[in-house]
Design a protein around this motif. Structure first.
Motif, PDB file in Angstrom:
ATOM      1  N   SER A  58       8.107  -3.283   4.691  1.00 29.99           N
ATOM      2  CA  SER A  58       6.967  -4.038   5.195  1.00 29.99           C
ATOM      3  C   SER A  58       7.075  -4.028   6.714  1.00 29.99           C
ATOM      4  O   SER A  58       8.085  -4.478   7.268  1.00 29.99           O
ATOM      5  CB  SER A  58       6.996  -5.471   4.669  1.00 29.99           C
ATOM      6  OG  SER A  58       6.013  -6.259   5.304  1.00 29.99           O
ATOM      7  N   VAL A  60       5.073  -5.433   9.752  1.00 32.26           N
ATOM      8  CA  VAL A  60       4.001  -6.347  10.139  1.00 32.26           C
ATOM      9  C   VAL A  60       3.871  -6.352  11.662  1.00 32.26           C
ATOM     10  O   VAL A  60       4.859  -6.586  12.369  1.00 32.26           O
ATOM     11  CB  VAL A  60       4.273  -7.783   9.639  1.00 32.26           C
ATOM     12  CG1 VAL A  60       3.111  -8.701   9.994  1.00 32.26           C
ATOM     13  CG2 VAL A  60       4.533  -7.791   8.136  1.00 32.26           C
ATOM     14  N   ILE A  68      -1.408  -7.088  10.729  1.00 30.36           N
ATOM     15  CA  ILE A  68      -1.529  -5.917   9.866  1.00 30.36           C
ATOM     16  C   ILE A  68      -0.169  -5.647   9.237  1.00 30.36           C
ATOM     17  O   ILE A  68       0.832  -5.547   9.947  1.00 30.36           O
ATOM     18  CB  ILE A  68      -1.998  -4.677  10.661  1.00 30.36           C
ATOM     19  CG1 ILE A  68      -3.330  -4.979  11.361  1.00 30.36           C
ATOM     20  CG2 ILE A  68      -2.122  -3.468   9.748  1.00 30.36           C
ATOM     21  CD1 ILE A  68      -3.720  -3.954  12.403  1.00 30.36           C
ATOM     22  N   ASP A  69      -0.143  -5.532   7.915  1.00 26.94           N
ATOM     23  CA  ASP A  69       1.108  -5.297   7.187  1.00 26.94           C
ATOM     24  C   ASP A  69       1.052  -3.926   6.524  1.00 26.94           C
ATOM     25  O   ASP A  69       0.297  -3.697   5.587  1.00 26.94           O
ATOM     26  CB  ASP A  69       1.314  -6.396   6.137  1.00 26.94           C
ATOM     27  CG  ASP A  69       2.695  -6.361   5.501  1.00 26.94           C
ATOM     28  OD1 ASP A  69       3.506  -5.486   5.864  1.00 26.94           O
ATOM     29  OD2 ASP A  69       2.948  -7.220   4.635  1.00 26.94           O
ATOM     30  N   HIS A  70       1.842  -2.994   7.057  1.00 30.07           N
ATOM     31  CA  HIS A  70       1.978  -1.651   6.490  1.00 30.07           C
ATOM     32  C   HIS A  70       3.080  -1.730   5.441  1.00 30.07           C
ATOM     33  O   HIS A  70       4.195  -2.133   5.767  1.00 30.07           O
ATOM     34  CB  HIS A  70       2.389  -0.653   7.576  1.00 30.07           C
ATOM     35  CG  HIS A  70       1.470  -0.638   8.761  1.00 30.07           C
ATOM     36  ND1 HIS A  70       1.537  -1.597   9.760  1.00 30.07           N
ATOM     37  CD2 HIS A  70       0.481   0.198   9.094  1.00 30.07           C
ATOM     38  CE1 HIS A  70       0.618  -1.327  10.667  1.00 30.07           C
ATOM     39  NE2 HIS A  70      -0.041  -0.245  10.292  1.00 30.07           N
ATOM     40  N   TRP A  87       2.399   4.557   1.075  1.00 31.62           N
ATOM     41  CA  TRP A  87       1.960   3.985   2.350  1.00 31.62           C
ATOM     42  C   TRP A  87       0.630   3.289   2.125  1.00 31.62           C
ATOM     43  O   TRP A  87      -0.293   3.891   1.570  1.00 31.62           O
ATOM     44  CB  TRP A  87       1.812   5.101   3.374  1.00 31.62           C
ATOM     45  CG  TRP A  87       1.409   4.648   4.749  1.00 31.62           C
ATOM     46  CD1 TRP A  87       0.141   4.592   5.255  1.00 31.62           C
ATOM     47  CD2 TRP A  87       2.273   4.212   5.792  1.00 31.62           C
ATOM     48  NE1 TRP A  87       0.169   4.140   6.545  1.00 31.62           N
ATOM     49  CE2 TRP A  87       1.476   3.898   6.908  1.00 31.62           C
ATOM     50  CE3 TRP A  87       3.655   4.035   5.881  1.00 31.62           C
ATOM     51  CZ2 TRP A  87       2.007   3.423   8.101  1.00 31.62           C
ATOM     52  CZ3 TRP A  87       4.177   3.575   7.078  1.00 31.62           C
ATOM     53  CH2 TRP A  87       3.364   3.271   8.171  1.00 31.62           C
ATOM     54  N   LEU A  89      -1.929  -0.497   3.392  1.00 32.75           N
ATOM     55  CA  LEU A  89      -2.139  -1.657   4.238  1.00 32.75           C
ATOM     56  C   LEU A  89      -2.534  -2.838   3.356  1.00 32.75           C
ATOM     57  O   LEU A  89      -3.488  -2.732   2.585  1.00 32.75           O
ATOM     58  CB  LEU A  89      -3.261  -1.399   5.252  1.00 32.75           C
ATOM     59  CG  LEU A  89      -3.013  -0.271   6.251  1.00 32.75           C
ATOM     60  CD1 LEU A  89      -4.283   0.008   7.048  1.00 32.75           C
ATOM     61  CD2 LEU A  89      -1.864  -0.617   7.172  1.00 32.75           C
ATOM     62  N   MET A  92      -6.291  -3.988   2.798  1.00 31.71           N
ATOM     63  CA  MET A  92      -7.243  -2.939   3.181  1.00 31.71           C
ATOM     64  C   MET A  92      -7.267  -1.786   2.195  1.00 31.71           C
ATOM     65  O   MET A  92      -8.314  -1.291   1.846  1.00 31.71           O
ATOM     66  CB  MET A  92      -6.933  -2.411   4.583  1.00 31.71           C
ATOM     67  CG  MET A  92      -7.182  -3.398   5.677  1.00 31.71           C
ATOM     68  SD  MET A  92      -6.890  -2.589   7.245  1.00 31.71           S
ATOM     69  CE  MET A  92      -6.997  -3.973   8.349  1.00 31.71           C
ATOM     70  N   SER A  93      -6.097  -1.335   1.801  1.00 31.52           N
ATOM     71  CA  SER A  93      -6.044  -0.186   0.893  1.00 31.52           C
ATOM     72  C   SER A  93      -5.368  -0.601  -0.402  1.00 31.52           C
ATOM     73  O   SER A  93      -4.169  -0.796  -0.448  1.00 31.52           O
ATOM     74  CB  SER A  93      -5.304   0.993   1.542  1.00 31.52           C
ATOM     75  OG  SER A  93      -4.043   0.597   2.027  1.00 31.52           O
ATOM     76  N   GLU A  96      -2.675   3.354  -2.934  1.00 37.46           N
ATOM     77  CA  GLU A  96      -1.727   3.807  -1.936  1.00 37.46           C
ATOM     78  C   GLU A  96      -1.882   5.294  -1.681  1.00 37.46           C
ATOM     79  O   GLU A  96      -2.467   6.024  -2.463  1.00 37.46           O
ATOM     80  CB  GLU A  96      -0.306   3.514  -2.406  1.00 37.46           C
ATOM     81  CG  GLU A  96      -0.043   2.024  -2.545  1.00 37.46           C
ATOM     82  CD  GLU A  96       1.229   1.741  -3.305  1.00 37.46           C
ATOM     83  OE1 GLU A  96       1.520   2.468  -4.262  1.00 37.46           O
ATOM     84  OE2 GLU A  96       1.916   0.788  -2.942  1.00 37.46           O
ATOM     85  N   TRP A 122      -9.954   7.147   1.597  1.00 39.31           N
ATOM     86  CA  TRP A 122      -9.594   7.169   3.016  1.00 39.31           C
ATOM     87  C   TRP A 122      -9.767   8.556   3.640  1.00 39.31           C
ATOM     88  O   TRP A 122      -9.290   8.814   4.741  1.00 39.31           O
ATOM     89  CB  TRP A 122      -8.159   6.669   3.194  1.00 39.31           C
ATOM     90  CG  TRP A 122      -8.052   5.204   2.925  1.00 39.31           C
ATOM     91  CD1 TRP A 122      -7.884   4.609   1.702  1.00 39.31           C
ATOM     92  CD2 TRP A 122      -8.173   4.147   3.870  1.00 39.31           C
ATOM     93  NE1 TRP A 122      -7.879   3.245   1.838  1.00 39.31           N
ATOM     94  CE2 TRP A 122      -8.050   2.929   3.158  1.00 39.31           C
ATOM     95  CE3 TRP A 122      -8.355   4.102   5.245  1.00 39.31           C
ATOM     96  CZ2 TRP A 122      -8.113   1.686   3.789  1.00 39.31           C
ATOM     97  CZ3 TRP A 122      -8.417   2.861   5.865  1.00 39.31           C
ATOM     98  CH2 TRP A 122      -8.297   1.679   5.135  1.00 39.31           C
ATOM     99  N   THR A 129      -5.571   9.671  11.033  1.00 35.91           N
ATOM    100  CA  THR A 129      -4.221   9.634  10.473  1.00 35.91           C
ATOM    101  C   THR A 129      -3.360  10.718  11.122  1.00 35.91           C
ATOM    102  O   THR A 129      -2.222  10.462  11.514  1.00 35.91           O
ATOM    103  CB  THR A 129      -4.274   9.816   8.944  1.00 35.91           C
ATOM    104  OG1 THR A 129      -5.049   8.753   8.391  1.00 35.91           O
ATOM    105  CG2 THR A 129      -2.892   9.815   8.326  1.00 35.91           C
TER     106      THR A 129
END
Length: 146
Positions: A58, A60, A68-70, A87, A89, A92-93, A96, A122, A129
């Protein structure tokens, strides 16, 4: 079945394969090349890594007034030649994407091939990206080759 939109970049490093590989799993290093004020206009809130197959990460950051937390999960860890992880978010996503790193030792340095398979939702972000990974991999070179 349609192929997933895919971003691929290749980068040569003047650093050993082990060092390049480890930089992807070390929160202290991640905060110097992948995230943080040295990379873009953001602040790191928390970088956590559970570096084992099935383990999660994680990353952040606070960017533009938004947190935003990837997030992702490690699917394959074969030091120093291959790392594969999901990967996404948070918020948002939902679906994955997958990132695969193949690292090949080459003399005193190595070559990294990064392949990011995006969720079809995406696909419009493929160029962005590619630019993001290219910039971050360039920053990694600066950090490791000092």
């Amino acid at each position: 079945m349609n192929a997933l939109p895919t971003v691929k970049i290749v980068r040569r490093y003047q650093a050993p394969a082990e060092q390049v590989f480890d930089a992807w799993l070390d929160p202290a290093l991640l905060g110097r090349w992948m995230f943080g004020p040295e990379v873009r206009d953001e602040e790191i809130v928390r970088l956590s890594v559970d570096a084992k197959v099935g383990g999660c990460f994680s990353f952040v950051v606070q960017r533009g007034g938004q947190e935003i937390d990837h997030v992702g999960r490690y699917l394959e860890i074969d030091r120093p030649s291959r790392l594969k992880f999901t990967w996404g978010l948070v918020g948002m996503s939902v679906d994955e994407s997958w990132v695969t790193l193949d690292i090949v030792a080459d003399g005193e340095g190595c070559e990294l091939t990064l392949t990011h398979e995006l969720d079809p939702a995406w696909a419009d972000y493929a160029d962005r990206t590619r630019q993001g990974w290219t910039m971050m991999c360039g920053k990694l070179a600066e950090v490791l080759e000092k």
